[in-house]
Motif scaffolding. Structure first.
Motif, PDB file in Angstrom:
ATOM      1  N   ILE A 336      26.305  39.119   8.337  1.00  0.00           N
ATOM      2  CA  ILE A 336      25.158  38.603   9.092  1.00  0.00           C
ATOM      3  C   ILE A 336      25.411  37.135   9.405  1.00  0.00           C
ATOM      4  O   ILE A 336      25.660  36.328   8.498  1.00  0.00           O
ATOM      5  CB  ILE A 336      23.862  38.753   8.280  1.00  0.00           C
ATOM      6  N   MET A 337      25.350  36.785  10.667  1.00  0.00           N
ATOM      7  CA  MET A 337      25.608  35.415  11.089  1.00  0.00           C
ATOM      8  C   MET A 337      24.342  34.564  10.949  1.00  0.00           C
ATOM      9  O   MET A 337      23.264  34.962  11.392  1.00  0.00           O
ATOM     10  CB  MET A 337      26.085  35.394  12.551  1.00  0.00           C
ATOM     11  N   ASP A 338      24.483  33.403  10.332  1.00  0.00           N
ATOM     12  CA  ASP A 338      23.370  32.451  10.176  1.00  0.00           C
ATOM     13  C   ASP A 338      22.149  33.104   9.537  1.00  0.00           C
ATOM     14  O   ASP A 338      21.000  32.821   9.919  1.00  0.00           O
ATOM     15  CB  ASP A 338      22.983  31.835  11.524  1.00  0.00           C
ATOM     16  N   GLY A 339      22.386  33.955   8.556  1.00  0.00           N
ATOM     17  CA  GLY A 339      21.285  34.677   7.924  1.00  0.00           C
ATOM     18  C   GLY A 339      20.263  33.772   7.264  1.00  0.00           C
ATOM     19  O   GLY A 339      19.054  33.954   7.443  1.00  0.00           O
ATOM     20  N   MET A 340      20.720  32.773   6.533  1.00  0.00           N
ATOM     21  CA  MET A 340      19.791  31.884   5.836  1.00  0.00           C
ATOM     22  C   MET A 340      18.953  31.075   6.815  1.00  0.00           C
ATOM     23  O   MET A 340      17.729  30.944   6.653  1.00  0.00           O
ATOM     24  CB  MET A 340      20.559  30.948   4.900  1.00  0.00           C
ATOM     25  N   ALA A 341      19.582  30.535   7.820  1.00  0.00           N
ATOM     26  CA  ALA A 341      18.852  29.731   8.802  1.00  0.00           C
ATOM     27  C   ALA A 341      17.769  30.552   9.493  1.00  0.00           C
ATOM     28  O   ALA A 341      16.648  30.080   9.722  1.00  0.00           O
ATOM     29  CB  ALA A 341      19.825  29.156   9.823  1.00  0.00           C
ATOM     30  N   LYS A 342      18.088  31.791   9.838  1.00  0.00           N
ATOM     31  CA  LYS A 342      17.110  32.646  10.519  1.00  0.00           C
ATOM     32  C   LYS A 342      15.971  33.040   9.577  1.00  0.00           C
ATOM     33  O   LYS A 342      14.798  33.048   9.981  1.00  0.00           O
ATOM     34  CB  LYS A 342      17.799  33.888  11.060  1.00  0.00           C
ATOM     35  N   LEU A 343      16.299  33.343   8.339  1.00  0.00           N
ATOM     36  CA  LEU A 343      15.249  33.720   7.385  1.00  0.00           C
ATOM     37  C   LEU A 343      14.317  32.548   7.103  1.00  0.00           C
ATOM     38  O   LEU A 343      13.106  32.725   6.929  1.00  0.00           O
ATOM     39  CB  LEU A 343      15.872  34.236   6.090  1.00  0.00           C
ATOM     40  N   ARG A 344      14.860  31.355   7.054  1.00  0.00           N
ATOM     41  CA  ARG A 344      14.020  30.185   6.755  1.00  0.00           C
ATOM     42  C   ARG A 344      13.071  29.838   7.893  1.00  0.00           C
ATOM     43  O   ARG A 344      12.133  29.059   7.707  1.00  0.00           O
ATOM     44  CB  ARG A 344      14.903  28.985   6.416  1.00  0.00           C
ATOM     45  N   GLN A 345      13.284  30.393   9.035  1.00  0.00           N
ATOM     46  CA  GLN A 345      12.338  30.173  10.120  1.00  0.00           C
ATOM     47  C   GLN A 345      11.016  30.899   9.858  1.00  0.00           C
ATOM     48  O   GLN A 345       9.960  30.474  10.341  1.00  0.00           O
ATOM     49  CB  GLN A 345      12.939  30.645  11.448  1.00  0.00           C
ATOM     50  N   VAL A 346      11.089  31.993   9.085  1.00  0.00           N
ATOM     51  CA  VAL A 346       9.873  32.762   8.808  1.00  0.00           C
ATOM     52  C   VAL A 346       9.491  32.722   7.316  1.00  0.00           C
ATOM     53  O   VAL A 346       8.313  32.857   6.970  1.00  0.00           O
ATOM     54  CB  VAL A 346      10.032  34.224   9.264  1.00  0.00           C
ATOM     55  N   TYR A 347      10.478  32.552   6.462  1.00  0.00           N
ATOM     56  CA  TYR A 347      10.233  32.334   5.026  1.00  0.00           C
ATOM     57  C   TYR A 347      10.746  30.928   4.714  1.00  0.00           C
ATOM     58  O   TYR A 347      11.932  30.732   4.423  1.00  0.00           O
ATOM     59  CB  TYR A 347      10.954  33.386   4.172  1.00  0.00           C
ATOM     60  N   HIS A 348       9.836  29.956   4.787  1.00  0.00           N
ATOM     61  CA  HIS A 348      10.251  28.552   4.807  1.00  0.00           C
ATOM     62  C   HIS A 348      11.008  28.111   3.560  1.00  0.00           C
ATOM     63  O   HIS A 348      11.767  27.153   3.597  1.00  0.00           O
ATOM     64  CB  HIS A 348       9.028  27.660   5.018  1.00  0.00           C
ATOM     65  N   ARG A 349      10.778  28.814   2.454  1.00  0.00           N
ATOM     66  CA  ARG A 349      11.463  28.459   1.203  1.00  0.00           C
ATOM     67  C   ARG A 349      12.333  29.619   0.716  1.00  0.00           C
ATOM     68  O   ARG A 349      12.333  29.960  -0.454  1.00  0.00           O
ATOM     69  CB  ARG A 349      10.449  28.033   0.141  1.00  0.00           C
ATOM     70  N   CYS A 350      13.057  30.193   1.624  1.00  0.00           N
ATOM     71  CA  CYS A 350      14.066  31.176   1.230  1.00  0.00           C
ATOM     72  C   CYS A 350      15.204  30.396   0.573  1.00  0.00           C
ATOM     73  O   CYS A 350      15.854  29.563   1.205  1.00  0.00           O
ATOM     74  CB  CYS A 350      14.563  31.949   2.445  1.00  0.00           C
ATOM     75  N   MET A 351      15.431  30.667  -0.709  1.00  0.00           N
ATOM     76  CA  MET A 351      16.358  29.845  -1.482  1.00  0.00           C
ATOM     77  C   MET A 351      17.760  30.444  -1.583  1.00  0.00           C
ATOM     78  O   MET A 351      18.742  29.719  -1.719  1.00  0.00           O
ATOM     79  CB  MET A 351      15.811  29.613  -2.896  1.00  0.00           C
ATOM     80  N   THR A 352      17.846  31.764  -1.532  1.00  0.00           N
ATOM     81  CA  THR A 352      19.150  32.400  -1.726  1.00  0.00           C
ATOM     82  C   THR A 352      19.151  33.798  -1.134  1.00  0.00           C
ATOM     83  O   THR A 352      18.097  34.431  -1.018  1.00  0.00           O
ATOM     84  CB  THR A 352      19.511  32.474  -3.231  1.00  0.00           C
ATOM     85  N   ILE A 353      20.325  34.253  -0.760  1.00  0.00           N
ATOM     86  CA  ILE A 353      20.511  35.603  -0.241  1.00  0.00           C
ATOM     87  C   ILE A 353      21.457  36.352  -1.171  1.00  0.00           C
ATOM     88  O   ILE A 353      22.521  35.846  -1.539  1.00  0.00           O
ATOM     89  CB  ILE A 353      21.090  35.583   1.189  1.00  0.00           C
ATOM     90  N   ASP A 354      21.059  37.554  -1.547  1.00  0.00           N
ATOM     91  CA  ASP A 354      21.890  38.414  -2.388  1.00  0.00           C
ATOM     92  C   ASP A 354      22.300  39.624  -1.546  1.00  0.00           C
ATOM     93  O   ASP A 354      21.458  40.432  -1.153  1.00  0.00           O
ATOM     94  CB  ASP A 354      21.104  38.855  -3.629  1.00  0.00           C
ATOM     95  N   LEU A 355      23.587  39.735  -1.264  1.00  0.00           N
ATOM     96  CA  LEU A 355      24.086  40.788  -0.387  1.00  0.00           C
ATOM     97  C   LEU A 355      24.363  42.048  -1.195  1.00  0.00           C
ATOM     98  O   LEU A 355      25.516  42.431  -1.420  1.00  0.00           O
ATOM     99  CB  LEU A 355      25.349  40.309   0.331  1.00  0.00           C
TER     100      LEU A 355
END
Length: 411
Positions: A336-355
Motif C-alpha cells: 500500500i503506497m502512502d498508507g500512513m499518510a492517507k489513514l491520518r487524514q481520517v484517523y488523525h492519531r493513527c500511530m502505527t500500521i500492522d500488516l
C-alpha cells in the motif's frame, strides 16, 4: 474511612513519539479532583511510577507540582506516595519533610520507609506501611539484615496454597539471599507489620511485580529472568495492600491485595483494559469494601482491523475514532503506497500500521506468533543467529547482557 487507590501515572510518557501530558492532565485535573470531592475521599494511596522516567520533562514536573499544590492548599486530602521503578526515588523525595507537614507524604528510599505512618482519620487511626520499589540489596541494607532469617515462602506455590502457608517456630533458618526480591520484600513487610500497634488497621503501599499478575504491554521488566517477582504472601497480614506496577486493574490472591492499574492505556496491548480508579471503604475492624470508577480518558487507544480501503472509507468508524490513538491492522496482501499518510487524514492519531495480511518469510523457522512472545533480548539473539548462522557464544552473550542492563539503567 474512604481511600482512593491509584498508581502508574507515568507523567511525561511518550507514545509513538507523542507526549501524553495533555491526556494525563485531562484525567487528573478534571476527573481525579472531582472524585475526591464527590466521593468524600479521606486519603489517596499512590503506588508508584508517578513519572515515566527518572529525569522527567518539565511539563510532567509542572503537572505533578500543580496536583500536589491543589491537594495541599485547596482540597487538603492527604496523599501517600511511594516511588516506582520508573521514578528517580531521590528526586521524588525532594522536600519530603516540608511536604509532609502539608499532608503530602512521599517515600522513595527504603531507608525512609522503615516505620508505619499513623494516619488519623474521622473513624480512627490507620497505619500506612510504605514499601517503595527498591532493589533487594538496598532493602537489606536499610533493614540491616544479617545472614539468616526465617525460611521464606516458596515462590513456586500455587495461588490456592499461598494463604494456607503458616510460618512455624520449627522451621529451620535459611540463608538470606540479598538478591531475591521475594525474600527481601517479605522481610521488609514483616519489619513494618511488627510495628503496627495492636488493634490498629493497616494499609501497605507497594510498587512490585506480584507473582501471578497479568502483564500488559507497557510495564518495564524489573530484573532479568523473573527473579523480580514477589509472592502475594508478602502482603497477607495487612488489611489492604495498594499495589502499583502492573497496568491492568486486578486482584492478587485476595480482594484486599490489588493493583489499581494505570489511569491511561500506554500500549496497544492494553486496548481492551478497562481503566479505573479504585475506592476502598474500610471499617474500624479493617474490613474493606471495594468499588471502582471508570476513567474518562480524553482519547482511547484502539486497534482497527480490516482492509485498507474499508478503513479509509468507513465514515462511522472515522467519526468514532477520529481523534483516538489508532493501530491499523491491515488484512491486505499487496503493498500500500502512502498508507500512513492517507489513514491520518481520517484517523488523525493513527500511530502505527500492522500488516497482518502480508505473508512474511519466517526467520529461523519461527512464525509471527512465536516472535510476539519474545522480549527484546531474545529477539536480538534470534536476529544475530540468523545473520551469523550460529548462536552467540557464552562470552558474546555475557557482553550483550551487560549492554542490555546498561541500557535499562540509563533509560
Amino acid at each position: 474511612m474512604r481511600f482512593l487507590h491509584t498508581a502508574d501515572w507515568h507523567l511525561g510518557r511518550i507514545f509513538y513519539g507523542q507526549y501524553l501530558t495533555e491526556d494525563q492532565a485531562h484525567v487528573l485535573e478534571n476527573q481525579f479532583f472531582t472524585i475526591l470531592k464527590d466521593e468524600k475521599i479521606d486519603g489517596i494511596l499512590l503506588a508508584g511510577d508517578i513519572f515515566d522516567r527518572a529525569v522527567p520533562p518539565i511539563e510532567a514536573i509542572e503537572l505533578w507540582d500543580s496536583i500536589i499544590t491543589r491537594l495541599a492548599m485547596d482540597y487538603k486530602v492527604p496523599l501517600f506516595v511511594v516511588s516506582g521503578n520508573h521514578d528517580g526515588a531521590e528526586r521524588l523525595e525532594v522536600g519530603r519533610s516540608m511536604l509532609s507537614r502539608s499532608g503530602i507524604h512521599i517515600w522513595g528510599s527504603p531507608h525512609h520507609a522503615l516505620q508505619p505512618f499513623e494516619f488519623e482519620g474521622a473513624d480512627g487511626k490507620v497505619a500506612i506501611c510504605p514499601m517503595p520499589f527498591s532493589e533487594p540489596r538496598r532493602i537489606g541494607d536499610a533493614l540491616g539484615l544479617g545472614a539468616s532469617v526465617s525460611k521464606p515462602v516458596d515462590i513456586d506455590m500455587t495461588e490456592d496454597s499461598l494463604f494456607s502457608y503458616v510460618e512455624t517456630e520449627e522451621q529451620e533458618p535459611a540463608s538470606l539471599n540479598l538478591h531475591n526480591y521475594d525474600q527481601m520484600y517479605q522481610a521488609w513487610s514483616d519489619y513494618l507489620y511488627k510495628q503496627v500497634p495492636k488493634g490498629m488497621c493497616s494499609i501497605a503501599i507497594s510498587h512490585a511485580f506480584v507473582m501471578g499478575g497479568e502483564v500488559g504491554g507497557s510495564e518495564r521488566t524489573l530484573s532479568v529472568g523473573g527473579s523480580e517477582q514477589v509472592s502475594p504472601q508478602v502482603f497477607k497480614d495487612f488489611h489492604y495492600t495498594a499495589l502499583g506496577h502492573l497496568h491492568g486493574p486486578q486482584r492478587m490472591g485476595a480482594d484486599y491485595i490489588r493493583y489499581s492499574g494505570s489511569p491511561l492505556k500506554y500500549s496497544f496491548d492494553e486496548h481492551t483494559q478497562k481503566k479505573s480508579f479504585t475506592i476502598i471503604d474500610m471499617d474500624k475492624k479493617g474490613n474493606v469494601d471495594i468499588s471502582t470508577i471508570p476513567v474518562e480518558a480524553k482519547r482511547d487507544v484502539v486497534i482497527l482491523e480490516g482492509y485498507f480501503e474499508d478503513l479509509l472509507n468507513n465514515k462511522e468508524l472515522q467519526a468514532k475514532h477520529k481523534d483516538d490513538y489508532v493501530q491499523a491492522r491491515l488484512l491486505d496482501t499487496m503493498p500500500i503506497m502512502d498508507g500512513m499518510a492517507k489513514l491520518r487524514q481520517v484517523y488523525h492519531r493513527c500511530m502505527t500500521i500492522d500488516l497482518v495480511g502480508r505473508v512474511a518469510t519466517p526467520m529461523a523457522d519461527m512464525d509471527e506468533a512465536v516472535f510476539k512472545e519474545l522480549n527484546e533480548r531474545e529477539l536480538f539473539n534470534q536476529f544475530a543467529e540468523t545473520v551469523w548462522k550460529e548462536p552467540l557464544t557464552e562470552r558474546e552473550q555475557q557482553y550483550i547482557n551487560s549492554v542490555w542492563d546498561r541500557i535499562l539503567k540509563e533509560d
